[in-house]
Design an enzyme around this catalytic site. Structure first.
Site, PDB file in Angstrom:
ATOM      1  CB  CYS A  87     -19.691  25.009 -34.664  1.00  0.00           C
ATOM      2  SG  CYS A  87     -19.981  24.655 -36.412  1.00  0.00           S
ATOM      3  CB  CYS A 230     -19.862  17.957 -38.661  1.00  0.00           C
ATOM      4  SG  CYS A 230     -19.712  18.146 -36.858  1.00  0.00           S
TER       5      CYS A 230
END
Length: 292
Positions: A87, A230
């Protein structure tokens, strides 16, 4: 009943619940993670990050074999409780958490290696936030057909692997980008095994200014749904647009997402081209909850 002491953090609106478990004695179940991430009945987050020493996890042992300085492992889980490889926003927030929790020391300009399920990632502290070297990238997954609710025409996407899977779709204009209903999972044909994060992008006008490209993006994250940002998705989107734009396209990009703006930079290394992601990382509040 155990008490979980946690910190809420965010990077361009991509938010996380973080907690320290240095010795690996407090893993959470998928059900517990989903309950914590529920925005109505829990704390609310796009994912949960456990701060655990690499030597306490099998995946962490692999990270230590790659870089013995990777003392800390980012044990990251999506909002549905599924484990995630990487991530990009989360790792910046994670390093900020390690610093503020006094688990590590990191001066401006210094770099900290962090273990992840996609390998060791180097995070540098900067004056304006953090920059993470996401490593090598590759085209992967071909050009699947992508259908999204409220977009009447299916589009071809471009598969990109950054340690986790992405499919990037170019849209015609801002109105198309706004109309896409990403509360529903986009449909991919063929469907990649394990799913993928799907990014929808439009170029700014002009696409390139002063040698830097700029695009706007929305994303549906695998296991979390639509999020405000993101990090690896922003990198994938910039890589895809550069690929489509041709050999004269720049190697530095700004990516605007609903939660803010992140920077993406492509650069050569001895083992191939890497891509770096830069942006803010904020800790919002601390709390405690009783685990069922």
């Amino acid at each position: 009943m155990a008490t979980l002491h946690f910190t809420k953090g965010q990077g361009t609106g991509n938010d996380f619940v973080l907690y320290a478990d240095p010795d690996g004695t407090l893993p959470l179940s998928a059900g517990q993670i989903a309950e914590i991430c529920d925005r109505h009945f829990g704390v609310g987050a796009d994912g949960v990050i456990r701060a655990v020493r690499s030597k306490r996890l099998p995946e962490g042992a692999e990270a230590l074999a790659d870089d013995e300085a990777a003392e800390w492992f980012m044990d990251y889980y999506n909002a549905d409780g599924s484990a995630a490889e990487m991530c990009g926003n989360g790792i910046r927030v994670y390093v900020r958490y390690l610093i503020e929790s006094r688990l590590v020391q990191l001066a401006d300009g210094d770099t900290l290696p962090i273990g992840t399920r996609s390998g060791v990632r180097d995070v540098q502290r900067t004056l304006s936030g953090f920059q993470v070297d996401l490593g090598r990238w590759r085209l992967a997954g071909g050009e699947p057909l992508v259908r999204a609710k409220e977009l009447p025409v299916a589009r071809l996407g471009l598969g990109i692997d950054l340690g986790n899977p992405h499919v990037v779709v170019a849209l015609a204009d801002e109105s198309e980008l706004e109309s896409a209903d990403l509360t529903y999972i986009p449909h991919l044909e063929p469907a990649p095994q394990g799913g993928a994060n799907v990014e929808f992008v439009v170029p700014h006008e002009p696409l390139v200014k002063d040698g830097v490209g700029r695009i706007r993006m929305r994303v549906h994250e695998r296991g979390s749904g639509e999020t405000l940002s993101c990090g690896t998705g922003a990198a994938a989107a910039a890589l895809a647009v550069r690929h489509w734009a041709g050999e004269n396209a720049p190697g530095q990009w700004w990516v605007d997402v609903p939660g803010g703006t992140v920077g993406v930079r492509m650069f050569p290394t001895e083992d191939g081209e890497h891509v770096a992601l830069s942006g803010p990382a904020e800790l919002v509040y601390t709390g405690a909850l009783e685990l069922a």
